[in-house]
Design a protein around this motif. Structure first.
Motif, PDB file in Angstrom:
ATOM      1  N   SER A 130      42.126  75.341 109.321  1.00  0.00           N
ATOM      2  CA  SER A 130      41.479  76.088 110.403  1.00  0.00           C
ATOM      3  C   SER A 130      40.789  75.181 111.403  1.00  0.00           C
ATOM      4  O   SER A 130      40.575  75.573 112.555  1.00  0.00           O
ATOM      5  N   GLN A 131      40.423  73.969 110.944  1.00  0.00           N
ATOM      6  CA  GLN A 131      39.650  73.034 111.773  1.00  0.00           C
ATOM      7  C   GLN A 131      38.369  73.681 112.301  1.00  0.00           C
ATOM      8  O   GLN A 131      37.915  73.396 113.405  1.00  0.00           O
ATOM      9  N   ASP A 132      37.801  74.549 111.471  1.00  0.00           N
ATOM     10  CA  ASP A 132      36.546  75.179 111.838  1.00  0.00           C
ATOM     11  C   ASP A 132      35.434  74.123 111.823  1.00  0.00           C
ATOM     12  O   ASP A 132      35.215  73.434 110.817  1.00  0.00           O
ATOM     13  N   GLU A 133      34.722  73.997 112.938  1.00  0.00           N
ATOM     14  CA  GLU A 133      33.742  72.922 113.085  1.00  0.00           C
ATOM     15  C   GLU A 133      32.601  73.043 112.079  1.00  0.00           C
ATOM     16  O   GLU A 133      32.168  72.036 111.495  1.00  0.00           O
ATOM     17  N   ALA A 134      32.105  74.254 111.875  1.00  0.00           N
ATOM     18  CA  ALA A 134      30.970  74.428 110.966  1.00  0.00           C
ATOM     19  C   ALA A 134      31.361  74.089 109.531  1.00  0.00           C
ATOM     20  O   ALA A 134      30.599  73.449 108.799  1.00  0.00           O
ATOM     21  N   MET A 135      32.535  74.497 109.129  1.00  0.00           N
ATOM     22  CA  MET A 135      32.980  74.215 107.760  1.00  0.00           C
ATOM     23  C   MET A 135      33.257  72.728 107.577  1.00  0.00           C
ATOM     24  O   MET A 135      32.894  72.127 106.551  1.00  0.00           O
ATOM     25  N   LEU A 136      33.908  72.105 108.564  1.00  0.00           N
ATOM     26  CA  LEU A 136      34.165  70.668 108.486  1.00  0.00           C
ATOM     27  C   LEU A 136      32.855  69.881 108.436  1.00  0.00           C
ATOM     28  O   LEU A 136      32.732  68.888 107.711  1.00  0.00           O
ATOM     29  N   GLU A 137      31.882  70.340 109.192  1.00  0.00           N
ATOM     30  CA  GLU A 137      30.571  69.672 109.202  1.00  0.00           C
ATOM     31  C   GLU A 137      29.915  69.752 107.826  1.00  0.00           C
ATOM     32  O   GLU A 137      29.369  68.766 107.323  1.00  0.00           O
ATOM     33  N   ALA A 138      29.973  70.943 107.202  1.00  0.00           N
ATOM     34  CA  ALA A 138      29.349  71.115 105.884  1.00  0.00           C
ATOM     35  C   ALA A 138      29.999  70.208 104.850  1.00  0.00           C
ATOM     36  O   ALA A 138      29.318  69.523 104.078  1.00  0.00           O
ATOM     37  N   PHE A 139      31.323  70.181 104.832  1.00  0.00           N
ATOM     38  CA  PHE A 139      32.005  69.323 103.871  1.00  0.00           C
ATOM     39  C   PHE A 139      31.783  67.849 104.210  1.00  0.00           C
ATOM     40  O   PHE A 139      31.632  67.001 103.320  1.00  0.00           O
ATOM     41  N   GLY A 140      31.773  67.527 105.499  1.00  0.00           N
ATOM     42  CA  GLY A 140      31.580  66.138 105.911  1.00  0.00           C
ATOM     43  C   GLY A 140      30.222  65.594 105.505  1.00  0.00           C
ATOM     44  O   GLY A 140      30.084  64.404 105.191  1.00  0.00           O
ATOM     45  N   GLU A 141      29.209  66.459 105.494  1.00  0.00           N
ATOM     46  CA  GLU A 141      27.868  66.029 105.114  1.00  0.00           C
ATOM     47  C   GLU A 141      27.630  66.137 103.610  1.00  0.00           C
ATOM     48  O   GLU A 141      26.528  65.850 103.134  1.00  0.00           O
ATOM     49  N   GLY A 142      28.662  66.571 102.885  1.00  0.00           N
ATOM     50  CA  GLY A 142      28.539  66.663 101.432  1.00  0.00           C
ATOM     51  C   GLY A 142      27.664  67.800 100.969  1.00  0.00           C
ATOM     52  O   GLY A 142      27.119  67.783  99.851  1.00  0.00           O
ATOM     53  N   LEU A 143      27.511  68.850 101.808  1.00  0.00           N
ATOM     54  CA  LEU A 143      26.681  69.988 101.433  1.00  0.00           C
ATOM     55  C   LEU A 143      27.419  70.886 100.441  1.00  0.00           C
ATOM     56  O   LEU A 143      28.652  70.914 100.406  1.00  0.00           O
ATOM     57  N   ASP A 144      26.630  71.610  99.672  1.00  0.00           N
ATOM     58  CA  ASP A 144      27.223  72.665  98.849  1.00  0.00           C
ATOM     59  C   ASP A 144      27.691  73.762  99.798  1.00  0.00           C
ATOM     60  O   ASP A 144      26.879  74.370 100.507  1.00  0.00           O
ATOM     61  N   ILE A 145      28.998  74.028  99.837  1.00  0.00           N
ATOM     62  CA  ILE A 145      29.561  74.915 100.855  1.00  0.00           C
ATOM     63  C   ILE A 145      29.032  76.336 100.732  1.00  0.00           C
ATOM     64  O   ILE A 145      28.846  77.036 101.734  1.00  0.00           O
ATOM     65  N   HIS A 146      28.748  76.770  99.517  1.00  0.00           N
ATOM     66  CA  HIS A 146      28.252  78.144  99.347  1.00  0.00           C
ATOM     67  C   HIS A 146      26.804  78.262  99.832  1.00  0.00           C
ATOM     68  O   HIS A 146      26.436  79.276 100.454  1.00  0.00           O
ATOM     69  N   THR A 147      26.009  77.236  99.583  1.00  0.00           N
ATOM     70  CA  THR A 147      24.642  77.241 100.103  1.00  0.00           C
ATOM     71  C   THR A 147      24.656  77.159 101.626  1.00  0.00           C
ATOM     72  O   THR A 147      23.894  77.860 102.310  1.00  0.00           O
ATOM     73  N   ALA A 148      25.532  76.303 102.155  1.00  0.00           N
ATOM     74  CA  ALA A 148      25.639  76.161 103.611  1.00  0.00           C
ATOM     75  C   ALA A 148      26.075  77.474 104.252  1.00  0.00           C
ATOM     76  O   ALA A 148      25.562  77.874 105.310  1.00  0.00           O
ATOM     77  N   THR A 149      27.024  78.156 103.622  1.00  0.00           N
ATOM     78  CA  THR A 149      27.484  79.442 104.144  1.00  0.00           C
ATOM     79  C   THR A 149      26.369  80.475 104.085  1.00  0.00           C
ATOM     80  O   THR A 149      26.161  81.245 105.036  1.00  0.00           O
ATOM     81  N   ALA A 150      25.643  80.519 102.978  1.00  0.00           N
ATOM     82  CA  ALA A 150      24.540  81.478 102.848  1.00  0.00           C
ATOM     83  C   ALA A 150      23.493  81.239 103.931  1.00  0.00           C
ATOM     84  O   ALA A 150      22.967  82.196 104.532  1.00  0.00           O
ATOM     85  N   ALA A 151      23.166  79.976 104.183  1.00  0.00           N
ATOM     86  CA  ALA A 151      22.170  79.660 105.208  1.00  0.00           C
ATOM     87  C   ALA A 151      22.606  80.171 106.573  1.00  0.00           C
ATOM     88  O   ALA A 151      21.806  80.715 107.343  1.00  0.00           O
ATOM     89  N   ARG A 152      23.906  80.012 106.865  1.00  0.00           N
ATOM     90  CA  ARG A 152      24.406  80.465 108.171  1.00  0.00           C
ATOM     91  C   ARG A 152      24.459  81.992 108.254  1.00  0.00           C
ATOM     92  O   ARG A 152      24.050  82.592 109.248  1.00  0.00           O
TER      93      ARG A 152
END
Length: 937
Positions: free
Chosen positions: A727-749
């Motif tokens: 998808s090249q979704d910027e927010a998702m790529l950013e979360a994975f690029g920063e090594g964040l827990d993707i589910h926590t990052a998604t919940a925050a958004r």
């Protein structure tokens, strides 16, 4: 000359043809489902060529209401909507009949049954030299049978057609006269037509009562002879029984406008028929009717084996049920061939010399069993040119047989020679268990066909008929009545009695496979599947063979302990459930369970029911009730415990192979539509991991000895990472690029909060959305899974797409591409065809759209781990490491690892998995070690 009139029940035959191939439908190269048309056409041609009718017509229903609807509005009201593919086929069947110059009979206000019945009786009245055949699988027509009117049921699964006269009908239905069949149907009812009958009277009772009283009316006159509930039902529903008989009775007074001259057989319209066959790629039918002059369409023609009704058979492209096997298919007797038995050392030496000069050779083992561990090699067949083949007989004596196999070791290890075969993994596996290895490139015709025609069946016989117009010798024909204990066909017995027979059979298999390979090579290129085939699937064959050969050690003692614990839990839960219910009942009976929960305990006001009126007690329903009722929670725990014990704990010890003390599963490369591996005997892909009890079972899978550990390497959230890449979704790529827990990052958004303020419940909801989006989860589905209101679920999804707009755009793009191309692709180019993407049925179309979205994600993840397996296996071999890869389960690889090799192997495995498919998004591989699989994972 006598008249032979064939009256065909059009809709019944179309439905029959469609559902005979429901599991392996036939499609044209343009994606049109031609199963119904092809099957119907074969039935028609078979009738014309084998039964020489003088008159023939096909009757159809119309959409207009009939007298039956007037007297009973619910008549046929329960029927599901006509399948789209059948609706599309009907106009083409009528085009076919027009090309064959066969009349179509329709009359508003009457069913096809009535038209056929009226004409059948008129034909009977014409004289003793007239014979009428009603061609239909519909049992209702039995009521019309007489000395000169017969039911003609096309053959099933290769068998002969069934022709029923008056004697056969009376015997089958237990009546004195065929017309009494209508009385039986009146009492029994007919669920397919929504004819109610009389409650409590089934087929057996209906036959008995009609036999005793002669008719429905006769039964009603003697109702006082009956007793109990039966008397009550006949008394209360007698008029319904008379109505049902009227509904089931075929009318014989249709005001038909056709005369017998209209139904006389005429010469078909050759041009129109040829054009139709070319349009639908019915190449074998064209050759059958018009010979080799027929100009083929793009398809590959012909027949295959298939069942009837439930679709329990198989078919190749342009295929048809075996009930309609095409007599024009070539067999070994029809073609010039040179198959030679190689029985002496001198002949073997000459053959080996020739093999060494070839760049590509097909080989095929003949074995005594389909279990690679146990199979005795009876011989090896070779072919490298069409209609030529050689069969090397392997002596029965174990020492002599091993010596003959040894002569061919150099050939199998020759990297210059491509090895061709059908289901090569089996043959290579058999050789592997006997210490023989294979080297060089491979071409597996089964894998090739699975990639170019994923919706078809892939057996060698099916492909032979579909691509070559050639029917190979069947094993049953070769072996006859020879059986092993357990009913298995015994090739070993036949080999001992007649090696010449086996030589011809085996050489033919090798020859056919060789010819198929030559035809499939350009198809791979045409479908752009060469990369997937040559770089992913073929190299994986030997990797899987080695994993199957290695197996994994299972500690039976640990399973026994787990089994005892589960049994104690099961007994306790059963007692607790019975106490809450106030009675004992069959916990494994959905009917009894529903009655206890909803009739006795009244857990809900309006429980969900099936169409038959039975309460629904599936996992989804019970999971929704469990938080509010302890007894339901206990039932779910009981179900889990009994499943774990019965499916895994009790059966895994039986799968341990005595000679190795290990479990050797069988892997399947292309059984799933996404390309994911599957396994069986036993299925280790489904070892539970979600529950603590399920995970305990992994404790029984242990390292082979004290010098080894189990290494587990698991992709972390691979499907979400693939989605981010696609998808090249910027927010998702950013979360994975920063090594964040993707589910926590998604919940925050989604919830508009800081990462540190995300609550466990928020993360849980976000996790469900993250994974649910891949599978096209709806607001309703999310509300069900999270136990929240549908409005709240809809709001979460809406906010998700606002935050991840690139994901939404990707999903829309997938559907658009599927509509434009008819398929979707993984990153590597693996295709999945979506023939329902433009379906007029909203539910079917939505399912295809969801598949279009998730297939590139799932399929790419599947490709990644397959490529990783190849890289890791080759790395272990190149590094001369003794660690062995032994299992693949979903996104995880499992190894029997030598302790001293831990650092080197962990690095090799991690790097191989991480770089399998280069991506911009970081790929994370989590590893762990332990004495058993549970510890490692």
């Amino acid at each position: 000359m006598g008249k032979r009139v064939f009256l065909l029940d059009g809709m019944a035959l179309i439905y029959r043809a469609h559902f005979a191939l429901i599991r392996s439908p036939i499609y044209t190269s343009g994606g049109v489902n031609s199963s119904a048309l092809f099957g119907f056409t074969n039935t028609l041609i078979d009738l014309l060529q084998r039964h020489e009718p003088t008159h023939l017509a096909v009757a159809f229903d119309t959409s207009a209401p009939t007298k039956r609807h007037e007297i009973f509005p619910e008549y046929k009201a329960q029927r599901d909507a006509m399948p789209e593919d059948i609706a599309d086929a009907i106009p083409n069947v009528k085009r076919l009949l027009e090309a064959f110059r066969i009349p179509v009979l329709e009359k508003d206000g009457y069913e096809a049954d009535d038209i056929i019945g009226t004409l059948a009786k008129r034909g009977e009245a014409e004289g003793n030299d007239w014979e009428v055949f009603m061609v239909t699988p519909d049992k209702d027509f039995a009521q019309l049978v007489s000395d000169r009117i017969k039911m003609f049921k096309p053959g099933r699964r290769g068998g002969d057609e069934e022709i029923l006269g008056a004697v056969e009908v009376c015997e089958k239905w237990g009546v004195e006269r065929p017309e009494q069949v209508a009385d039986i149907l009146g009492l029994w009812g007919d669920a397919s037509d929504n004819i109610p009958g009389i409650p409590g009277i089934g087929e057996k009772t209906a036959k008995k009562l009609v036999g005793q009283y002669g008719s429905v009316e006769g039964l009603l006159e003697h109702v006082d002879d009956l007793k109990g509930k039966q008397k009550e039902n006949v008394t209360n529903f007698g008029e319904q029984g008379k109505l049902s008989k009227e509904l089931a009775t075929i009318q014989l007074d249709v005001p038909v406008d056709w005369n017998w001259g209209d139904l006389e057989i005429e010469e078909l319209d050759e041009a129109a028929t040829k054009n139709l066959f070319v349009e639908f790629e019915f190449n074998s039918l064209g050759k059958r009717l018009f010979g080799n002059e027929f100009k083929a369409g793009r398809g590959h023609g012909t027949a295959a084996a298939a069942g009837e009704g439930e679709g329990d058979g198989e078919a190749g492209e342009g295929g048809v049920g075996q009930e309609l096997l095409l007599p024009d298919l070539k067999t070994i007797a029809d073609v010039a061939h040179d198959y030679q038995l190689v029985a002496t050392a001198k002949d073997r030496a000459a053959l080996l010399k020739r093999l060494g000069k070839e760049k590509s050779v097909c080989f095929d083992l003949e074995t005594s069993s389909l279990d690679a561990k146990e199979a005795i090699i009876l011989g090896i067949a070779f072919s490298w040119k069409g209609y030529e083949g050689y069969y090397v007989a392997v002596p029965d004596d174990e020492k002599e047989g091993a010596a003959v196999l040894e002569e061919f070791r150099e050939f199998f290890l020759d990297e210059r020679i491509e090895k061709v075969g059908h289901n090569l993994k089996f043959d290579i596996g058999v050789l592997s268990w006997r210490g023989m290895e294979i080297a060089g490139a491979m071409f597996d015709t089964m894998l090739a066909h699975t990639l170019v025609e994923p919706d078809q069946k892939h057996t060698m016989d099916v492909l032979s008929e579909a691509y070559l117009g050639y029917t190979p010798i069947s094993i049953s024909a070769l072996i006859g009545d020879k059986k092993q204990e357990g009913g298995q066909l015994s090739m070993l017995d036949v080999t001992r009695e007649s090696v010449d027979k086996v030589a011809e059979y085996a050489a033919e298999d090798a020859d056919v496979t060789w010819q198929l390979a030559e035809l499939l090579r350009p198809r791979l290129k045409e479908k752009e599947q060469e990369k997937v085939f040559y770089e992913i699937e073929c190299p994986l064959v030997t990797v899987l063979v080695n994993m199957e050969r290695e197996g994994i050690r299972v500690d039976v003692g640990t399973l026994e302990v787990i089994g005892e614990e589960l049994q104690t839990q099961i007994d306790g839960l059963r007692a607790s459930i019975f106490e809450a219910a106030g009675e004992e009942f069959n916990l494994n009976s959905p009917k009894q369970l529903g009655e206890v929960l909803f009739d006795r305990l009244k857990l809900v006001d309006k429980p969900k029911k099936t169409k038959t009126g039975q309460y629904v007690t599936n996992e989804q329903v019970l999971t929704g009730l469990a938080p509010y009722h302890d007894v339901v929670a206990d039932i779910l725990r009981y179900r889990e415990a009994t499943k774990l014990k019965n499916t895994y704990v009790d059966t895994l010890p039986e799968a341990v192979y005595p000679e190795t003390g290990r479990v050797h599963t069988t892997f399947f490369q292309l059984m799933t539509a996404t390309g994911r591996l599957a396994s069986a005997n036993p299925n280790l892909q489904n070892i539970p991991i979600r529950s603590e009890q399920g995970r305990e079972i992994r404790k029984a899978f242990v390292a082979r000895d004290e010098g080894h550990l189990i290494l587990s390497a698991d992709y972390s959230q691979i499907e979400l990472r693939v989605m981010a890449e696609l998808s090249q979704d910027e927010a998702m790529l950013e979360a994975f690029g920063e090594g964040l827990d993707i589910h926590t990052a998604t919940a925050a958004r989604v919830y508009g909060t800081e990462l540190d303020d995300v609550l466990p419940e928020m993360r849980r909801n976000a996790k469900m959305v993250n994974f649910g989006i891949i599978y096209g989860i709806s607001a309703f589905g999310l509300s069900q899974r999270l136990g929240i209101a549908r409005g709240e679920a809809a709001q979460i999804i809406e906010e998700y797409f606002k935050q991840y707009s690139g994901v939404k755009a990707y999903m829309e793009r997938c559907v658009e591409e599927a509509r434009a191309n008819g398929y979707v692709e993984t990153i590597t180019g693996r295709r999945r065809y979506l023939r329902d993407i433009d379906s007029r049925n909203a539910n079917i179309r939505s399912a295809a759209e969801r598949t279009a979205i998730n297939t590139p994600i799932q399929g790419t993840a599947a490709d990644m781990i397959k490529i990783a397996m190849r890289k890791v296996a080759w790395g272990l071999e190149d590094g001369e490491l003794k660690t062995r890869m032994i299992l693949q389960v979903h996104d995880e690889l499992v190894f029997d690892m030598v302790k001293e090799e831990e650092a080197a192997v962990t690095e090799l495995v991690t790097e191989g998995m991480r770089t399998a498919i280069p991506m911009g998004v970081p790929i994370v591989v989590e590893t762990g070690t332990g004495e058993n699989w549970l510890q490692a994972h």
